[in-house]
Design an enzyme around this catalytic site. Structure first.
Site, mmCIF file in Angstrom:
data_model
loop_
_atom_site.group_PDB
_atom_site.id
_atom_site.type_symbol
_atom_site.label_atom_id
_atom_site.label_comp_id
_atom_site.label_asym_id
_atom_site.label_seq_id
_atom_site.Cartn_x
_atom_site.Cartn_y
_atom_site.Cartn_z
ATOM 1 N N SER A 265 0.840 -1.202 0.000
ATOM 2 C CA SER A 265 0.000 0.000 0.000
ATOM 3 C C SER A 265 0.870 1.245 0.000
ATOM 4 C CB SER A 265 -0.847 -0.040 1.276
ATOM 5 O OG SER A 265 -1.409 1.222 1.530
ATOM 6 N N TYR B 189 -1.171 -1.268 10.789
ATOM 7 C CA TYR B 189 -1.464 -1.815 9.457
ATOM 8 C C TYR B 189 -0.276 -1.556 8.527
ATOM 9 C CZ TYR B 189 -3.303 -1.879 4.683
ATOM 10 O OH TYR B 189 -3.465 -2.098 3.335
ATOM 11 N N LYS C 29 2.509 -4.165 6.662
ATOM 12 C CA LYS C 29 2.857 -4.219 5.223
ATOM 13 C C LYS C 29 4.370 -4.085 5.047
ATOM 14 C CE LYS C 29 -1.173 -4.763 3.367
ATOM 15 N NZ LYS C 29 -1.494 -6.065 2.777
HETATM 16 P P1 NAD Z 1 -10.783 -7.224 1.362
HETATM 17 O O1 NAD Z 1 -10.938 -7.236 2.842
HETATM 18 O O2 NAD Z 1 -11.981 -6.936 0.540
HETATM 19 O O3 NAD Z 1 -10.163 -8.612 0.863
HETATM 20 C C1 NAD Z 1 -9.271 -9.369 1.644
HETATM 21 C C2 NAD Z 1 -9.751 -10.811 1.602
HETATM 22 O O4 NAD Z 1 -8.841 -11.599 2.370
HETATM 23 C C3 NAD Z 1 -11.137 -10.997 2.200
HETATM 24 O O5 NAD Z 1 -11.909 -11.779 1.323
HETATM 25 C C4 NAD Z 1 -10.885 -11.721 3.526
HETATM 26 O O6 NAD Z 1 -11.950 -12.565 3.878
HETATM 27 C C5 NAD Z 1 -9.611 -12.470 3.210
HETATM 28 N N1 NAD Z 1 -8.756 -12.763 4.369
HETATM 29 C C6 NAD Z 1 -8.355 -11.903 5.337
HETATM 30 N N2 NAD Z 1 -7.552 -12.543 6.211
HETATM 31 C C7 NAD Z 1 -7.437 -13.815 5.780
HETATM 32 C C8 NAD Z 1 -6.745 -14.965 6.247
HETATM 33 N N3 NAD Z 1 -5.998 -14.920 7.345
HETATM 34 N N4 NAD Z 1 -6.845 -16.117 5.547
HETATM 35 C C9 NAD Z 1 -7.594 -16.178 4.429
HETATM 36 N N5 NAD Z 1 -8.288 -15.130 3.938
HETATM 37 C C10 NAD Z 1 -8.196 -13.973 4.602
HETATM 38 O O7 NAD Z 1 -9.611 -6.194 1.030
HETATM 39 P P2 NAD Z 1 -9.135 -5.599 -0.371
HETATM 40 O O8 NAD Z 1 -9.504 -4.169 -0.415
HETATM 41 O O9 NAD Z 1 -9.514 -6.492 -1.470
HETATM 42 O O10 NAD Z 1 -7.562 -5.649 -0.139
HETATM 43 C C11 NAD Z 1 -6.771 -6.735 -0.582
HETATM 44 C C12 NAD Z 1 -5.333 -6.502 -0.157
HETATM 45 O O11 NAD Z 1 -4.895 -5.238 -0.686
HETATM 46 C C13 NAD Z 1 -5.130 -6.426 1.357
HETATM 47 O O12 NAD Z 1 -3.918 -7.063 1.662
HETATM 48 C C14 NAD Z 1 -5.039 -4.936 1.620
HETATM 49 O O13 NAD Z 1 -4.255 -4.653 2.763
HETATM 50 C C15 NAD Z 1 -4.369 -4.430 0.352
HETATM 51 N N6 NAD Z 1 -4.660 -3.014 0.069
HETATM 52 C C16 NAD Z 1 -5.960 -2.589 -0.017
HETATM 53 C C17 NAD Z 1 -6.222 -1.236 -0.252
HETATM 54 C C18 NAD Z 1 -7.636 -0.720 -0.332
HETATM 55 O O14 NAD Z 1 -7.841 0.495 -0.174
HETATM 56 N N7 NAD Z 1 -8.638 -1.561 -0.588
HETATM 57 C C19 NAD Z 1 -5.166 -0.321 -0.400
HETATM 58 C C20 NAD Z 1 -3.870 -0.790 -0.321
HETATM 59 C C21 NAD Z 1 -3.624 -2.152 -0.085
HETATM 60 N N1 UFG Z 2 -12.339 11.612 3.308
HETATM 61 C C1 UFG Z 2 -13.343 12.482 3.669
HETATM 62 N N2 UFG Z 2 -14.464 11.952 4.200
HETATM 63 C C2 UFG Z 2 -14.647 10.629 4.410
HETATM 64 C C3 UFG Z 2 -13.614 9.742 4.034
HETATM 65 C C4 UFG Z 2 -12.465 10.273 3.487
HETATM 66 O O1 UFG Z 2 -13.221 13.692 3.499
HETATM 67 O O2 UFG Z 2 -15.705 10.206 4.927
HETATM 68 C C5 UFG Z 2 -11.121 12.163 2.672
HETATM 69 C C6 UFG Z 2 -9.850 11.892 3.456
HETATM 70 O O3 UFG Z 2 -9.643 12.931 4.411
HETATM 71 C C7 UFG Z 2 -8.806 11.874 2.336
HETATM 72 C C8 UFG Z 2 -9.562 11.305 1.138
HETATM 73 O O4 UFG Z 2 -10.949 11.508 1.434
HETATM 74 O O5 UFG Z 2 -8.408 13.197 2.021
HETATM 75 C C9 UFG Z 2 -9.319 9.811 0.923
HETATM 76 O O6 UFG Z 2 -9.584 9.108 2.137
HETATM 77 P P1 UFG Z 2 -9.719 7.506 2.171
HETATM 78 O O7 UFG Z 2 -10.063 7.144 3.578
HETATM 79 O O8 UFG Z 2 -10.623 7.046 1.092
HETATM 80 O O9 UFG Z 2 -8.270 7.003 1.769
HETATM 81 P P2 UFG Z 2 -6.854 7.271 2.452
HETATM 82 O O10 UFG Z 2 -5.991 7.934 1.427
HETATM 83 O O11 UFG Z 2 -6.976 7.929 3.752
HETATM 84 O O12 UFG Z 2 -6.354 5.781 2.734
HETATM 85 C C10 UFG Z 2 -6.431 4.738 1.758
HETATM 86 C C11 UFG Z 2 -6.623 3.401 2.461
HETATM 87 C C12 UFG Z 2 -5.407 3.067 3.265
HETATM 88 C C13 UFG Z 2 -4.203 3.092 2.382
HETATM 89 C C14 UFG Z 2 -4.087 4.410 1.680
HETATM 90 C C15 UFG Z 2 -2.963 4.310 0.697
HETATM 91 O O13 UFG Z 2 -7.753 3.454 3.310
HETATM 92 O O14 UFG Z 2 -5.528 1.765 3.788
HETATM 93 O O15 UFG Z 2 -5.280 4.719 0.974
HETATM 94 O O16 UFG Z 2 -2.869 5.393 -0.106
HETATM 95 F F1 UFG Z 2 -3.123 2.897 3.119
#
Ligand code: NAD
Ligand code: UFG
Length: 341
Positions: A129, A153, A157
């Site tokens: 991330s 978190y 990572k």
């Molecule tokens: P998500 O929660 O929708 O998907 C994760 C999946 O992993 C889920 O289906 C959950 O049931 C499964 N899971 C969790 N722990 C597990 C375990 N111990 N064993 C087996 N399955 C397990 O999340 P996502 O948004 O699809 O994110 C996927 C990956 O990308 C994560 O590692 C997350 O940290 C990373 N990521 C997500 C974002 C975001 O904003 N969505 C941003 C940066 C990185």
């Molecule tokens: N924001 C609002 N109102 C809300 C939610 C968000 O104004 O209800 C604003 C935040 O202040 C920020 C922007 O919208 O300026 C984006 O916020 P998000 O919560 O959607 O995303 P972040 O950038 O804070 O974080 C996301 C993921 C993290 C990841 C990061 C990496 O949630 O897990 O992106 O770039 F680490």
């Protein structure tokens, strides 16, 4: 194109990004096995993937930390590579429950890497991330910026990134790509799969789309006094379908001598919160009620990627523009106002 990597284990394949990537993999002819414990997803997402692709999926309901279950999966299948999505991802929750986060994200990766090594499967694409850059000194962010997590978190990572670099230095057979996602948004163009967060969304776009369908009353915009175009926070939002295609390119780029490489996965362009609200309104025809609220603790002003390394080395760039992201998000949310349930 000749495909050298065919059979793929996708951990967390029922989740938001995993489900979109599984669709892309199946459509590209990969043979996919999904392993998920459904702790943050619904079996319905699997049915929807099958509906989109017309292919029955091989799904293992197990935890990546379950050594016996994992070994069994590796005995049954000879995988060419693993895409490791499984993990917990809520920043605030990780501050309250650090042990749960380290155990799931770090122990899960350790277990997986050990079983992969034993099974002589040494190709992996890992979900990291942009949070690993902490509060960057400038934007756009390149992969060589200092790494500095600010919450459990993010630390989890970074720990897994370190693990991956260390195993790859110790054994040149490992081929590792670390994908640092910026802000994943939107949904598959079919409207059948999308983001379905538990409880009240923390992230901006699911919050906006739930206001649009009447599940939430009003968006709070966290701060309008940042040093940005209009005072609201700027982020690099990327369509989840572009994220899915980045995984395919990352798999195809794994080759002898690759070692361990990190790639930024974003569009390279930042938009403010207000710009996102306006773009969603234009695409959906809905009005989003919002108010200005105080800054959210831990937020930064601007975060967007320099994507030249992924373009150069993976041959990948994001294709969806802002309007496309909003249209697909609205298609998903309006067809599924309560997500998968
Ligand atoms: P998500 O929660 O929708 O998907 C994760 C999946 O992993 C889920 O289906 C959950 O049931 C499964 N899971 C969790 N722990 C597990 C375990 N111990 N064993 C087996 N399955 C397990 O999340 P996502 O948004 O699809 O994110 C996927 C990956 O990308 C994560 O590692 C997350 O940290 C990373 N990521 C997500 C974002 C975001 O904003 N969505 C941003 C940066 C990185
Ligand atoms: N924001 C609002 N109102 C809300 C939610 C968000 O104004 O209800 C604003 C935040 O202040 C920020 C922007 O919208 O300026 C984006 O916020 P998000 O919560 O959607 O995303 P972040 O950038 O804070 O974080 C996301 C993921 C993290 C990841 C990061 C990496 O949630 O897990 O992106 O770039 F680490």
């Amino acid at each position: 194109m000749q495909q050298t990597t065919n059979k793929i284990l996708v951990t967390g394949g029922a989740g938001y990004i995993g489900s979109h990537t599984v669709v892309a993999l199946v459509e590209q002819g990969f043979d996919v096995v999904v392993l998920d414990n459904f702790s943050n997803s619904q079996p319905e997402s699997i049915s929807r993937i099958e509906q989109i692709t017309g292919v029955k999926l091989d799904v293992v309901n197990a935890d990546v930390r379950d050594e016996i279950a994992l070994q069994r999966v590796f005995e049954l299948h000879q995988f060419d590579a693993v895409i490791h999505f499984a993990g917990l991802k809520a920043v605030g929750e990780s501050v309250d429950q650090p042990l749960r986060y380290y155990h799931n994200n770090v122990q899960g990766a350790l277990q997986l890497l050990r079983v992969m090594g034993d099974g002589n499967c040494k190709k992996i694409v890992f979900s990291s991330s942009a949070t690993v850059y902490g509060d960057p000194s400038s934007v756009p962010i390149t992969e060589s910026f200092a790494l500095n997590a600010t919450n459990p978190y993010g630390h989890s990572k970074l720990m897994v990134e370190t693990l991956l670099r260390d195993i790859s230095s110790s054994d040149a057979d490992w081929q590792v790509s670390i994908l640092r996602y910026f802000n994943p948004v939107s949904a598959h163009s079919s409207g059948l799969i999308g983001e379905d967060p538990n409880g009240i969304p923390n992230n901006l776009m699911p919050y906006i789309s739930q206001v649009a369908v009447g599940r939430l009353a009003c968006l709070s915009i966290y701060g309008d006094d940042y040093d940005t175009v209009d005072g609201t926070g700027v982020r690099d939002y990327i369509h989840v379908a572009d994220l899915a295609s980045a995984h395919i390119k990352a798999l195809q780029a794994l080759a002898p001598g690759h070692g361990c490489q990190a790639y930024n996965i974003g569009t390279g362009r930042g938009y403010s919160v207000l710009e996102m609200v306006k773009a969603f309104e234009a695409a959906s025809g809905q009005t989003i009620k919002y108010k200005i609220a105080p800054r959210r603790i831990g937020d930064i002003a601007s975060c967007y990627a320099d994507t030249s390394k992924s373009a150069r080395e993976l041959g990948w760039t994001a294709e969806h523009d802002l309007n496309g992201m909003m249209q697909d998000l609205w298609h998903w949310q309006s067809n599924n106002p309560n997500g998968y349930s």
